[in-house]
Scaffold this motif. Structure first.
Motif, PDB file in Angstrom:
ATOM      1  N   UNK A  68      56.136  18.594  51.711  1.00 34.16           N
ATOM      2  CA  UNK A  68      55.717  17.266  52.160  1.00 34.16           C
ATOM      3  C   UNK A  68      54.258  17.261  52.606  1.00 34.16           C
ATOM      4  N   UNK A  69      53.804  18.354  53.207  1.00 36.82           N
ATOM      5  CA  UNK A  69      52.412  18.455  53.641  1.00 36.82           C
ATOM      6  C   UNK A  69      51.487  18.522  52.429  1.00 36.82           C
ATOM      7  N   UNK A  70      51.861  19.308  51.430  1.00 37.87           N
ATOM      8  CA  UNK A  70      51.044  19.411  50.222  1.00 37.87           C
ATOM      9  C   UNK A  70      50.976  18.063  49.525  1.00 37.87           C
ATOM     10  N   UNK A  71      52.109  17.374  49.467  1.00 40.99           N
ATOM     11  CA  UNK A  71      52.128  16.043  48.851  1.00 40.99           C
ATOM     12  C   UNK A  71      51.227  15.075  49.618  1.00 40.99           C
ATOM     13  N   UNK A  72      51.285  15.117  50.930  1.00 37.43           N
ATOM     14  CA  UNK A  72      50.455  14.232  51.759  1.00 37.43           C
ATOM     15  C   UNK A  72      48.976  14.548  51.583  1.00 37.43           C
ATOM     16  N   UNK A  73      48.629  15.831  51.457  1.00 39.35           N
ATOM     17  CA  UNK A  73      47.232  16.205  51.238  1.00 39.35           C
ATOM     18  C   UNK A  73      46.729  15.687  49.892  1.00 39.35           C
ATOM     19  N   UNK A  74      47.594  15.618  48.912  1.00 36.40           N
ATOM     20  CA  UNK A  74      47.208  15.148  47.591  1.00 36.40           C
ATOM     21  C   UNK A  74      47.085  13.646  47.470  1.00 36.40           C
ATOM     22  N   UNK A  75      47.663  12.907  48.402  1.00 38.01           N
ATOM     23  CA  UNK A  75      47.602  11.447  48.308  1.00 38.01           C
ATOM     24  C   UNK A  75      47.100  10.787  49.589  1.00 38.01           C
ATOM     25  N   UNK A  76      46.346  11.504  50.377  1.00 40.21           N
ATOM     26  CA  UNK A  76      45.971  11.040  51.721  1.00 40.21           C
ATOM     27  C   UNK A  76      44.934   9.931  51.765  1.00 40.21           C
ATOM     28  N   UNK A  77      44.197   9.700  50.698  1.00 40.98           N
ATOM     29  CA  UNK A  77      43.181   8.634  50.635  1.00 40.98           C
ATOM     30  C   UNK A  77      42.206   8.676  51.813  1.00 40.98           C
TER      31      UNK A  77
END
Length: 97
Positions: A35-44
């Motif tokens: 979830x952290x990696x996903x958030x880093x990839x879409x954090x805008x």
């Protein structure tokens, strides 16, 4: 600007390595949740990481730690592999296991 660079790095490396966020998390030995990696990839523009997390993220993305640190706006660390040539599609392979 560092947050955008980090977002671009995460998204690009996941795509280049054909990794899911779950695969990247396994590569980091569970030190970073998917979830952290996903958030880093879409954090805008809102992705910030600690210096301690940079090494784990580098392992997850299969890039040198200083590449993650530059993208995140963190100070670089000494890297003995700095002069070894690699390409974006190549992985550094050493004799050590």
């Amino acid at each position: 600007m560092a947050a955008k660079d980090l977002q671009d790095l995460v998204r690009r490396r996941l795509w280049e390595a054909r990794l899911s966020v779950y695969g990247a998390s396994r590569r980091a030995r569970g030190a970073i949740a998917p979830e952290v990696i996903e958030r880093l990839g879409r954090s805008r523009g809102r992705a910030f990481i600690s210096p301690q997390l940079a090494g784990h993220l580098a392992r997850a993305l299969d890039v040198p730690e200083n590449r993650v640190r530059r993208a995140a706006g963190l100070p670089e660390v000494h890297d003995p592999r700095v002069d070894e040539p690699t390409g974006p599609h190549l992985r550094l392979v050493t004799g050590k296991s």
